[in-house]
Motif scaffolding. Structure first.
Motif, short mmCIF file in Angstrom:
data_model
loop_
_atom_site.label_atom_id
_atom_site.label_comp_id
_atom_site.label_asym_id
_atom_site.label_seq_id
_atom_site.Cartn_x
_atom_site.Cartn_y
_atom_site.Cartn_z
N ALA A 26 -5.07 -9.64 11.41
CA ALA A 26 -4.72 -9.01 12.69
C ALA A 26 -3.25 -8.58 12.70
O ALA A 26 -2.39 -9.27 12.13
CB ALA A 26 -4.97 -10.01 13.82
N GLY A 27 -2.98 -7.47 13.35
CA GLY A 27 -1.60 -6.99 13.46
C GLY A 27 -1.14 -6.27 12.21
O GLY A 27 0.08 -6.13 11.99
N ASN A 28 -2.11 -5.84 11.36
CA ASN A 28 -1.77 -5.11 10.12
C ASN A 28 -0.81 -5.89 9.22
O ASN A 28 0.07 -5.31 8.59
CB ASN A 28 -1.15 -3.74 10.45
N ARG A 29 -0.99 -7.18 9.18
CA ARG A 29 -0.16 -8.01 8.30
C ARG A 29 -0.97 -8.41 7.08
O ARG A 29 -2.20 -8.47 7.13
CB ARG A 29 0.27 -9.29 9.03
N MET A 30 -0.25 -8.73 6.01
CA MET A 30 -0.94 -9.27 4.84
C MET A 30 -0.79 -10.78 4.84
O MET A 30 0.32 -11.31 5.00
CB MET A 30 -0.36 -8.71 3.55
N PHE A 37 8.71 -5.22 3.11
CA PHE A 37 8.04 -6.26 3.90
C PHE A 37 8.86 -7.54 3.83
O PHE A 37 9.67 -7.73 2.92
CB PHE A 37 6.62 -6.52 3.38
N GLU A 38 8.67 -8.38 4.81
CA GLU A 38 9.27 -9.71 4.78
C GLU A 38 8.16 -10.71 5.06
O GLU A 38 7.15 -10.34 5.65
CB GLU A 38 10.29 -9.85 5.91
N LEU A 39 8.36 -11.94 4.66
CA LEU A 39 7.40 -12.97 5.07
C LEU A 39 7.85 -13.49 6.42
O LEU A 39 8.88 -14.14 6.53
CB LEU A 39 7.41 -14.14 4.08
N VAL A 96 0.80 -20.63 2.00
CA VAL A 96 0.33 -19.38 2.60
C VAL A 96 1.50 -18.68 3.27
O VAL A 96 2.34 -19.33 3.90
CB VAL A 96 -0.77 -19.66 3.66
N GLY A 97 1.54 -17.35 3.15
CA GLY A 97 2.56 -16.58 3.85
C GLY A 97 1.91 -15.40 4.56
O GLY A 97 0.85 -14.92 4.14
N VAL A 98 2.53 -14.95 5.63
CA VAL A 98 2.04 -13.77 6.35
C VAL A 98 3.22 -12.82 6.52
O VAL A 98 4.31 -13.22 6.95
CB VAL A 98 1.44 -14.16 7.72
N THR A 99 2.99 -11.56 6.16
CA THR A 99 4.09 -10.58 6.18
C THR A 99 4.35 -10.05 7.59
O THR A 99 3.54 -10.24 8.50
CB THR A 99 3.76 -9.36 5.29
N THR A 100 5.42 -9.34 7.71
CA THR A 100 5.66 -8.53 8.91
C THR A 100 4.58 -7.43 8.94
O THR A 100 3.97 -7.15 7.90
CB THR A 100 7.06 -7.86 8.81
N ILE A 148 5.75 -16.91 -3.00
CA ILE A 148 4.75 -16.02 -2.38
C ILE A 148 5.24 -14.57 -2.43
O ILE A 148 4.52 -13.66 -2.86
CB ILE A 148 4.46 -16.44 -0.91
N SER A 149 6.50 -14.35 -2.01
CA SER A 149 7.03 -12.98 -1.98
C SER A 149 6.98 -12.36 -3.37
O SER A 149 6.60 -11.20 -3.53
CB SER A 149 8.47 -12.96 -1.50
#
Ligand SMILES: Cc1cc2nc3c(=O)[nH]c(=O)nc-3n(C[C@H](O)[C@H](O)[C@H](O)COP(=O)(O)OP(=O)(O)OC[C@H]3O[C@@H](n4cnc5c(N)ncnc54)[C@H](O)[C@@H]3O)c2cc1C
Length: 434
Positions: free
Chosen positions: A302-306, A340-342, A267-271, A326-327
């Motif tokens: 939350a925080g407008n991240r993907m 975007f970055e992870l 799992v990854g979460v973006t900026t 993931i990226s």
């Protein structure tokens, strides 16, 4: 039970976890020391263990819960947060295996547990970012036909009226990618922050005098009229034990070890993304999973991240390249997302069975176990916790429906390892060609 059951635990992989980094700090619970007594000892502080403890405690049963590390360090605190109905196994396959009536009962139990989750969130005011609206996305016309059949089946045979089939042009209103041929929208499924939800349940446990111990891996269960669960510095005597360590538990009982494998998933979460970027990819803020056997799944959190989950390692390992995988999956689906970055990325262990259905049962009349949610456990784990607690209290109807599901044995080592190695290689090749 004449002999000791020996237990171990698998350490969760390190990684930068969005959920843990952004939630309010969890309370610290002490390590088990000395001798304690409870009606039920729960081994494992994830959604299954905590849900069982909560249901038992609400009925006045005394519970001690042992967690090897910290509450929520396992799959429950590192999953995709998808609140999806049903099972990982396809409905038609389940009907063939279990018959239509049993499948329908199981499906309806899961469906009504979704309502229980929302009720928990409401009653206990759990701030866990629940969102409604879920899309199963078809990668090709075959998957689209399967979704159309599923939609008809759910409506006509399961009396489930919450889905809408979306053809390619309609799907475009929900998500902007050229990848899919269409999808199936479900209005009650969606997402939560699973760690915050778990924290909310644990807060309830604290008010109910459940004894919770962290950094206390259970090492063995020895027999007696009361069982004894041993940890390094203490013991718990109890009438019943639930093994809820799932993929993070190891156990010398073939019944458990031969029926499921721990596979890792990523799992990854973006900026944070700009509003315009979000509009350009997911304008209706839905939660999405595609229909591949090993799906891509994603949503705005939350925080407008993907949050984006994908891939699997059948040997339970974390490949060095998983962040890159993931990226590149995000970029391939949404080439319009240029900046975007992870910021966060982690892996977790999924307990997977050959038929992708949960493996629930008893080692003997006193020891229960639950594992094998096969990547579909956010809803199921809570339901199973409820059913196991009911079984312990003498009402085993729901529990038996699940425990009757037959599971194939995995082949012994080294055949298993070779098979999993080959599966890994094939999956990697598939990824490379995508
Ligand atoms: C990366 C990933 C993404 C996922 N995404 C989704 C999703 O989006 N939707 C969905 O429905 N499902 C998803 N799942 C599956 C879901 O997270 C699990 O099915 C569910 O959380 C299982 O809960 P559990 O309590 O049974 O196990 P866990 O949450 O893993 O908890 C088990 C606990 O037991 C402890 N333990 C193990 N051995 C011992 C021992 N000997 N003594 C004491 N404690 C022990 C562990 O430390 C751990 O804390 C995902 C899983 C992963 C890994």
């Amino acid at each position: 039970m004449k002999t000791k059951v020996l237990l171990g635990h698998r350490r969760p992989a390190d990684g930068k976890l969005f959920y843990h980094a952004t939630a309010c700090p969890s309370p610290n619970f002490s390590t088990l020391e000395g001798d304690h007594h409870a009606d039920v000892c729960v081994v494992g502080g994830g959604l299954t263990g905590v849900s069982t403890a909560l249901h038992l405690a609400k009925s006045g049963i005394s519970v001690a819960l042992l967690e090897a590390q910290r509450i929520g360090c396992g799959a429950s605190g590192r999953n995709g947060g998808h609140i999806a109905n049903g099972f990982s196994c396809e409905l038609t396959r389940m009907e063939k295996m279990l018959g239509f009536e049993a499948t329908k009962m199981l499906w309806q139990m899961v469906d009504s547990y979704l309502v229980d989750i929302d009720q928990n969130i409401l009653t206990h005011d759990i701030q866990c970012d629940r969102k409604f609206g879920y899309i199963y996305a078809a990668n090709n016309s075959y998957q689209m036909r399967e979704l159309a059949l599923l939609n008809d089946r759910l409506k006509s045979k399961y009396n489930y009226q919450k889905t809408t089939l979306l053809h390619k042009s309609e799907l475009g209103k929900f998500l902007r990618t050229a990848q899919y041929s269409g999808g199936l929208f479900d209005k009650t499924c969606g997402q939560i922050n699973p760690f915050k939800y778990l924290q909310g349940l644990v807060k309830q446990l604290k008010t109910m005098n459940v004894k919770i111990f962290e950094q206390s891996p259970a090492q063995a269960i020895s027999p007696g009229s009361d069982l004894t669960v041993h940890a390094e510095k203490g013991r718990i005597k109890s009438k019943y034990v639930l093994l809820a360590g799932n993929a993070y538990l190891s156990c010398n009982t073939p019944l458990l070890e031969d029926k499921s494998i721990p596979v890792s998933s990523f799992v990854g979460v973006t900026t944070p993304l700009s509003r315009a970027s979000i509009q350009s990819i997911l304008p209706r803020d839905v939660t999405v999973a595609d229909c591949n056997k090993i799906p891509d799944y994603y949503q705005i959190i939350a925080g407008n991240r993907m949050l984006f989950g994908c891939g699997i390692n059948f040997l339970g390992k974390e490949p060095k390249t998983f962040r890159k995988i993931i990226s590149s999956r995000i970029k391939r689906l949404f080439p319009q997302l240029t900046s975007f970055e992870l910021e966060y990325a982690w892996s977790g262990l999924i307990s997977s069975t050959t038929n992708k259905l949960p493996h629930i049962g008893q080692i003997n009349s006193q020891i229960y176990y639950a594992q094998g949610f096969s990547g579909h456990g956010v809803v199921l784990s809570g339901l199973i916790g409820k059913l196991i607690s009911e079984a312990i209290m003498g009402n085993s109807g729901g529990f038996e429906l699940f425990s009757r599901i037959k599971h194939k044995k995995l082949p012994p080592h080294p055949i298993k390892s070779i098979g999993l190695g080959i599966a890994n290689l094939l999956h990697k090749l598939q990824q490379d060609f995508k």
